[in-house]
Scaffold this active site. Structure first.
Site, PDB file in Angstrom:
ATOM      1  CD  GLN A   1      -3.331  21.496   0.540  1.00 15.78           C
ATOM      2  OE1 GLN A   1      -3.760  20.568   1.287  1.00 15.78           O
ATOM      3  NE2 GLN A   1      -3.342  21.567  -0.550  1.00 15.78           N
ATOM      4  CB  SER A   2      -5.329  25.891   6.517  1.00 19.26           C
ATOM      5  OG  SER A   2      -5.861  25.984   7.650  1.00 19.26           O
ATOM      6  CG  ASN A   3      -4.028  20.207   8.461  1.00 12.17           C
ATOM      7  OD1 ASN A   3      -4.297  19.421   7.239  1.00 12.17           O
ATOM      8  ND2 ASN A   3      -2.837  20.222   8.976  1.00 12.17           N
TER       9      ASN A   3
END
Ligand SMILES: *Cc1c(COP(=O)(O)O)cnc(C)c1O
Length: 324
Positions: free
Chosen positions: A75-77
């Site tokens: 879930q890396s922004n």
């Protein structure tokens, strides 16, 4: 400007808004809380990596790259904003993400797909090692990859936050405002290091407090000192930084990175329901939860002006319907 001599592309909607949080301030009985809206930088749901990417993408283009590659959590922004920046400049994008492909494609990962990024899962392999291998594979295929470091945190990327500090101080001057403290979520360090370089160069007298999202305080302070010193040098500025120059709070690590507990849930719910402002489960939820705890422990006087630097991450909320 401090950063004028560095190549930059225009991606972010700047300046981001600077807003008071009057209902939350009243609810808590002070300090006077404000927010800097870097969740509104405008790139595919926004966030702090957009400012870093203005300098990183310019560097990549100057080197003739045709592909951006980076790494991060599922879930890396940062990965999502890198994928969007690549698309905007006609570059291919490969994302090396930690672990196995999750059963559901949601939140940031869903946006990575829409943005056309190629995703490679590390399985059990160490993240940065896998990043290097995949970069070599791209080269072997005749591509010209540009490696955007983890979190976009090197001197080129952190330059975005030197410029951000300059932006904030110009806004403060125009509006007759001063902040005694700036509080933000800190992890790979580029945001806090860049702000510190800008603060030192421009004579900001307040205190910048990083609430660590995963590293222990000692480790993060060392990272920040090295990165801030290198960033100052990159900008031909004098100062060098020591670990003691940085305020880092690591009392809110809870169950570890992206493990969401009551601290984060309460913060997200309180801020959303008093101000209509969304925080994310991994970074700003934890940092604001820490800020609320510090306020309740009386660390700030009621008259102090405290700026929460919102670093984004909203897409991550859509990956955690279980939290509501
Ligand atoms: C990456 C990120 C941070 C941390 O910024 P660093 O520069 O890595 O310290 C904070 N908040 C959000 C939402 C992020 O995506």
């Amino acid at each position: 400007m401090l950063t004028d001599r560095r190549p930059r592309v225009s991606i972010a909607h700047l300046p981001t808004p600077l807003e008071p949080l009057p209902r939350l301030t009243a609810h808590l009985g002070g300090p006077r809380l404000w927010v800097k809206r870097d969740d509104q930088t405008g790139l595919a749901t926004g966030g702090n990596k957009t400012r870093k990417l203005e300098f990183l993408v310019a560097h990549a283009l100057a080197r003739g790259a045709d592909t951006l590659i980076t790494c991060g959590a599922a879930q890396s922004n940062h990965a999502r904003q890198t994928a969007a920046a690549a698309a905007k400049f006609g570059l291919a994008c490969t994302l090396v993400l930690r672990g196995e492909e999750p059963p559901q494609t949601q939140g940031n990962l869903l946006l990575d797909r829409w943005l056309g990024a190629k995703v490679v899962w590390t399985g059990d392999a160490p993240l940065v090692e896998r990043l290097e291998e995949v970069t070599e594979e791209l080269r072997a295929d005749g591509r010209r990859p540009y490696v955007v470091p983890y979190g976009g945190s090197n001197p080129v990327g952190a330059t975005g936050y030197v410029a951000a500090m300059e932006e904030l101080l110009a806004q403060c001057a125009r509006q007759g405002l001063h902040f005694d403290r700036i509080v933000l979520a800190s992890s790979s360090g580029g945001t806090q290091a860049g702000l510190a370089v800008g603060a030192r160069a421009l004579g900001y007298a307040g205190r910048i407090m990083g609430i660590s999202v995963d590293p222990k305080a000692d480790a993060l302070r060392h990272t920040l000192a090295g990165l801030a010193t290198a960033t100052a040098k990159h900008l031909e500025l004098r100062p060098s930084f020591a670990p003691e120059d940085f305020a880092v709070e690591d009392g809110y690590l809870g169950g570890g990175y992206a493990v969401v507990g009551e601290l984060e849930r309460e913060a997200i719910h309180l801020v959303a329901s008093t101000e209509g402002l969304l925080l994310d489960p991994v970074y700003t939820g934890r940092a604001f939860g820490g800020l609320l705890d510090l306020i309740r422990r009386g660390v700030f006087s009621p008259e102090e002006r405290v700026l929460f630097w919102h670093t984004g991450g909203i897409a991550g909320l859509f990956a955690r319907p279980d939290l509501v």
